[in-house]
Motif scaffolding. Structure first.
Motif, PDB file in Angstrom:
ATOM      1  N   GLU A   1      -7.491   7.428  -0.327  1.00  0.00           N
ATOM      2  CA  GLU A   1      -6.198   7.531  -1.022  1.00  0.00           C
ATOM      3  C   GLU A   1      -5.794   6.183  -1.661  1.00  0.00           C
ATOM      4  O   GLU A   1      -5.228   6.140  -2.747  1.00  0.00           O
ATOM      5  CB  GLU A   1      -5.155   7.956   0.032  1.00  0.00           C
ATOM      6  CG  GLU A   1      -3.760   8.173  -0.476  1.00  0.00           C
ATOM      7  CD  GLU A   1      -2.743   8.120   0.687  1.00  0.00           C
ATOM      8  OE1 GLU A   1      -1.560   7.951   0.383  1.00  0.00           O
ATOM      9  OE2 GLU A   1      -3.138   8.225   1.877  1.00  0.00           O
ATOM     10  N   LYS A   2      -6.108   5.083  -0.998  1.00  0.00           N
ATOM     11  CA  LYS A   2      -5.651   3.763  -1.450  1.00  0.00           C
ATOM     12  C   LYS A   2      -6.799   2.918  -2.000  1.00  0.00           C
ATOM     13  O   LYS A   2      -6.767   1.678  -1.911  1.00  0.00           O
ATOM     14  CB  LYS A   2      -4.996   2.994  -0.285  1.00  0.00           C
ATOM     15  CG  LYS A   2      -3.943   3.766   0.492  1.00  0.00           C
ATOM     16  CD  LYS A   2      -2.649   3.879  -0.275  1.00  0.00           C
ATOM     17  CE  LYS A   2      -1.600   4.600   0.557  1.00  0.00           C
ATOM     18  NZ  LYS A   2      -0.421   4.978  -0.243  1.00  0.00           N
TER      19      LYS A   2
ATOM     20  N   PHE B   1       0.801  -1.235   0.000  1.00  0.00           N
ATOM     21  CA  PHE B   1       0.000   0.000   0.000  1.00  0.00           C
ATOM     22  C   PHE B   1       0.828   1.277   0.000  1.00  0.00           C
ATOM     23  O   PHE B   1       0.342   2.314  -0.424  1.00  0.00           O
ATOM     24  CB  PHE B   1      -0.937   0.016   1.213  1.00  0.00           C
ATOM     25  CG  PHE B   1      -2.071  -0.971   1.110  1.00  0.00           C
ATOM     26  CD1 PHE B   1      -3.171  -0.704   0.304  1.00  0.00           C
ATOM     27  CD2 PHE B   1      -2.024  -2.175   1.788  1.00  0.00           C
ATOM     28  CE1 PHE B   1      -4.210  -1.620   0.196  1.00  0.00           C
ATOM     29  CE2 PHE B   1      -3.064  -3.105   1.687  1.00  0.00           C
ATOM     30  CZ  PHE B   1      -4.160  -2.828   0.889  1.00  0.00           C
ATOM     31  N   ASN B   2       2.057   1.198   0.489  1.00  0.00           N
ATOM     32  CA  ASN B   2       2.813   2.441   0.718  1.00  0.00           C
ATOM     33  C   ASN B   2       4.012   2.629  -0.200  1.00  0.00           C
ATOM     34  O   ASN B   2       4.855   3.478   0.068  1.00  0.00           O
ATOM     35  CB  ASN B   2       3.277   2.485   2.178  1.00  0.00           C
ATOM     36  CG  ASN B   2       2.109   2.461   3.137  1.00  0.00           C
ATOM     37  OD1 ASN B   2       1.138   3.200   2.961  1.00  0.00           O
ATOM     38  ND2 ASN B   2       2.169   1.602   4.149  1.00  0.00           N
TER      39      ASN B   2
END
Lengths: 386, 386
Positions: free
Chosen positions: A302-303, A204-205
Motif C-alpha cells: 500500500e505504501k 505514511f498515514n
C-alpha cells in the motif's frame, strides 16, 4: 492539501544560556509553583540547581513533587493534582523529559476541575482551562515541550491514552542542550526513535492528496535526526550535535509537519501504547523501534512509493524496493543500539494476543480504521516483530 | 548552533473554508475595525466580500482605508494612523499582500503613540504596544502574515527600512488559496522569488558553525517553492498547487529556518531595498531576482560549499562548481519569467552609483559589515547584474 488551523504559542528559550530568562518568565505566571520532576536526574544535570536559583532570585515560592515514572501513571498524577490544589499553586514547572511534561500537563488541567482527570484521556471531556505550565527539558524525545499533547497510563486497566487541547501548550519551554550531556546513550537512541516515529506516522498515514512541503520538510528533519544521533554516539561531548539534535526532536512534533496533511492515523503508536501500557518497563522509544519495521512490512504494498522515498532520503538507496528500505531501517536501528524484535524487549510470542487486544482498544479510542487494524492484523504485525 | 528565542503566536487559519472562523476571531479583538487594503483587487478575488459579510454577521463596525501601494510609503501610512486614531478603532484588518500587511503593522503601532512612526524604522524607538492585527492574505510573498517584520519606504529620502517587534505579530492570519487564483502570473513569480530570497539570506549568511536542521529544512522548503511555482505556471487552476505554494511561502520566513543559525546579514535585501526605494515601480521580487545571482557571483569563493549544496538541492547538479549553480539559478529565474538584469527592470549603468550609495546607507542602518559591503563592492555586485 487539506484545510488546517496552526497555532503554537510556546515561547522556546534555547541554548546554553537560556536559563537566564527563567526567573522573569516564571514571574509572569504567578508567585507559587509546583515543581514536578522524576527520579532526580535533574539534580545531576544542573537543571534543578538553575531552576531553584532562578526561583529564589525571582522570589517565587515552590513546592516539589517528584517521582514521575517513565510512562507516567494516573495514580501519581492524581497525587500531583491533590498537592497542586492543597498548596494553591499558581503555575506548574515541569523539569525532565516527556513523561514529566505529560504528567505536568495532566496536573495543570486536573488542578482546575473537580472531576477525574482521566476523563480528558478517554475523550469524555476536553480540557478548557489549565494552570500555566513552564517546562525545562532534559531529555529530547516526545516534543511535549512544544505541543499540546499528553499521554498517561491508567495502571488499573493498562490503558495508555492521550489528550490534547490548546490550554495544554506550555507557556514557555527552556531547552538547554547542556542538560542532555549526561544522558545515557540509550536515552539518546530511544529519543531519536521516538522523534522519527512522530514523523513516520503522518509521513505514511496522511490523507491529503498533495503536500510536497510537509514531505520535504519531514525528509529534512528525518535526516537531521539520523545524522545528529550518529554524531552524538560518536562524539558524546560535542555541544553542537547535542543542541541540533535537541531542537530537531522538538521540531519533529511541534505540529508544523502535520499542517495540511489532513488526518493521520498513528498505528505504530497505538501498538506501542499497548506494549508499554502492559509492560511499563519497556521504554516508549524501544517499543517503537520494534513496531515500526514490522508495521512497514504490513503496509509495504500500500505504501510502496513512500517507503521508497523514505529509503532514498535516509539511506541513499536507489532503484530499490520497499523491502530494501525496511531492511536498511532495521539495520540502522540495530547500529544505534535499538531493539528490533519483541524478544529484545522481553516480550514472548504468547504475549502477542493480549497486546493485540489492548492495541485494538486504543485504536477504538482513537477512532482508527479497525477493519484495517483488526485484532488479527495487529497480531500479524506483532508476529513480524518476533 | 547558536542560542535563540523562538516565539510565533500567530494563529493561522488555512484553506478554502478558513473564512468561516473570521467573525469569531475578529470578535475577540474588539467592536470596531480599520479595514486596510490596496487598489481593490480584494473586491475581485472574493476576500472583501467574505470579510464584510463576516463583520456584519459578527456586528463589528468597520472603517475602510484603501490605496496602499506596493512598496508602501510613509505618507500613506500616516494617513492610516490619523484615521485609526480619529475613528478610535479597536483593531486592524489587513486584506492583501505583504505591502498591505506591512503598512497595517505600522498603523497598528503608530496608532497607539504620539510620535512619528518612522522612528520605529530608523531604530530610534521599538514598538512596545500596538493595536491587534488580523490579516487576510491574498498574495503569497513576504510572509508578513506570520512574522513580526514590517518594511516601509520614506518617499522623502528614498529610504526603505524595516522594523520588528513581538507586538507586531498578527493575532491571526487567514490564508485562503482561492483568493490567489486570480493573481497575474508575474505576482506568483515575484512572490516565489521573494520567498526564495528569505531563505537565501540565512542559508548563505548565517554565523552558526553547525546547524544541519535549518539547512535541511531550508532545502526542503526551497524545493517546494520551486516545484509549486512551476506547477502553478503550468496549471494555474489547480487548487493544491496554489495552496501548497501559499503555505510554503509563509513557512519560508516565519522564523523557523533562522532558529539557531545566529545573526544573518541580508545583503540582497539591502541592495534591493535601495533599488525599489529609488525606483518604486520595481517589484520587490523583480529586484531580488536581479540582485541574487549577481550577489552569488560576488561571494562565490567564500560560499563555495553552500553554493554547491544549493545547486545540488534545487537543480540536481552533481560534480559542479559554484558558477554552475549560479548559471542554473539564473536560467531557472528566466524560465519562470523573472528578470535577471538591471536593464530588464529599467535601471541603467549610470544609476548604479546612487543605488550603491543608498544600499550602503541601508546596510549601515542594519549594522552590516560595511567593509565587506563597501560602496565599491556594492557597485561591483550591481555591475555583475548589468
Amino acid at each position: 492539501m487539506r484545510d488546517f488551523i496552526f497555532f503554537n504559542p510556546v515561547k522556546v528559550y534555547f541554548g546554553k544560556k537560556c536559563m537566564k530568562y527563567f526567573g522573569n518568565e516564571a514571574k509572569k505566571h504567578g508567585k507559587k509553583a509546583l515543581l514536578v520532576y522524576g527520579k532526580g536526574s535533574i539534580k545531576k544535570n544542573g537543571a534543578y540547581h538553575d531552576i531553584v536559583n532562578s526561583l529564589e532570585k525571582a522570589e517565587i515560592e515552590f513546592v516539589e513533587f517528584s517521582g514521575v515514572r517513565p510512562n507516567p501513571v494516573l495514580s501519581h498524577t492524581k497525587e500531583g493534582i491533590e498537592l497542586a490544589k492543597k498548596e494553591k499553586v499558581d503555575f506548574i514547572i515541569a523539569a525532565g523529559g516527556g513523561s514529566v511534561i505529560d504528567e505536568s500537563k495532566a496536573i495543570a488541567a486536573g488542578a482546575v476541575v473537580d472531576f477525574d482527570v482521566w476523563n480528558f484521556y478517554t475523550g469524555e471531556k476536553t480540557p478548557e482551562k489549565a494552570l500555566p505550565l513552564i517546562t525545562v527539558l532534559t531529555l529530547p524525545a516526545t516534543a511535549s515541550e512544544m505541543n499540546m499533547g499528553s499521554v498517561i497510563t491508567n495502571e488499573e486497566n493498562g490503558l495508555k491514552l492521550s489528550t490534547g487541547a490548546e490550554v495544554l501548550y506550555p507557556k514557555a519551554s527552556f531547552l538547554n542542550p547542556n542538560y542532555t550531556m549526561t544522558l545515557p546513550e540509550e536515552q539518546i537512541v530511544y529519543g531519536t526513535v521516538d522523534a522519527i516515529s512522530h514523523i513516520v506516522e503522518p509521513y505514511f498515514n496522511h490523507t491529503a492528496e498533495y503536500n510536497i512541503l510537509s514531505l520535504n520538510v519531514a525528509d529534512g528533519v528525518l535526516k537531521s535526526l539520523k545524522e545528529n544521533c550518529e554524531n552524538i554516539l560518536n562524539e558524546p561531548n560535542n555541544y553542537n550535535f547535542r543542541a541540533n539534535h535537541m531542537w530537531s526532536v522538538t521540531v519533529a512534533f511541534n505540529g508544523l509537519i502535520r499542517t495540511g496533511l489532513g488526518r493521520s492515523e498513528f498505528p505504530n503508536h497505538a501498538i506501542e501504547h499497548a506494549i508499554s501500557g502492559l509492560f511499563p518497563d519497556v521504554a516508549h522509544g524501544a517499543g517503537l523501534a520494534v513496531v515500526m519495521p514490522a508495521w512497514m512490512r504490513f503496509v509495504k504494498e500500500e505504501k510502496e512509493e513512500l517507503l521508497k522515498r523514505f529509503g532514498q532520503n535516509l539511506f541513499k538507496l536507489e532503484n530499490h524496493k520497499p523491502d530494501h528500505t525496511i531492511e536498511a531501517f532495521k539495520n540502522w536501528l540495530k547500529s544505534i543500539g535499538a531493539p528490533v524484535s519483541l524478544g529484545e524487549i522481553g516480550i514472548k510470542e504468547n504475549d502477542i494476543e493480549k497486546i493485540a487486544e489492548k492495541a485494538y482498544e486504543v485504536m477504538q479510542f482513537w477512532a482508527m480504521d479497525t477493519d484495517k487494524y483488526s485484532k488479527e492484523n495487529i497480531e500479524k504485525i506483532l508476529t513480524f516483530a518476533l
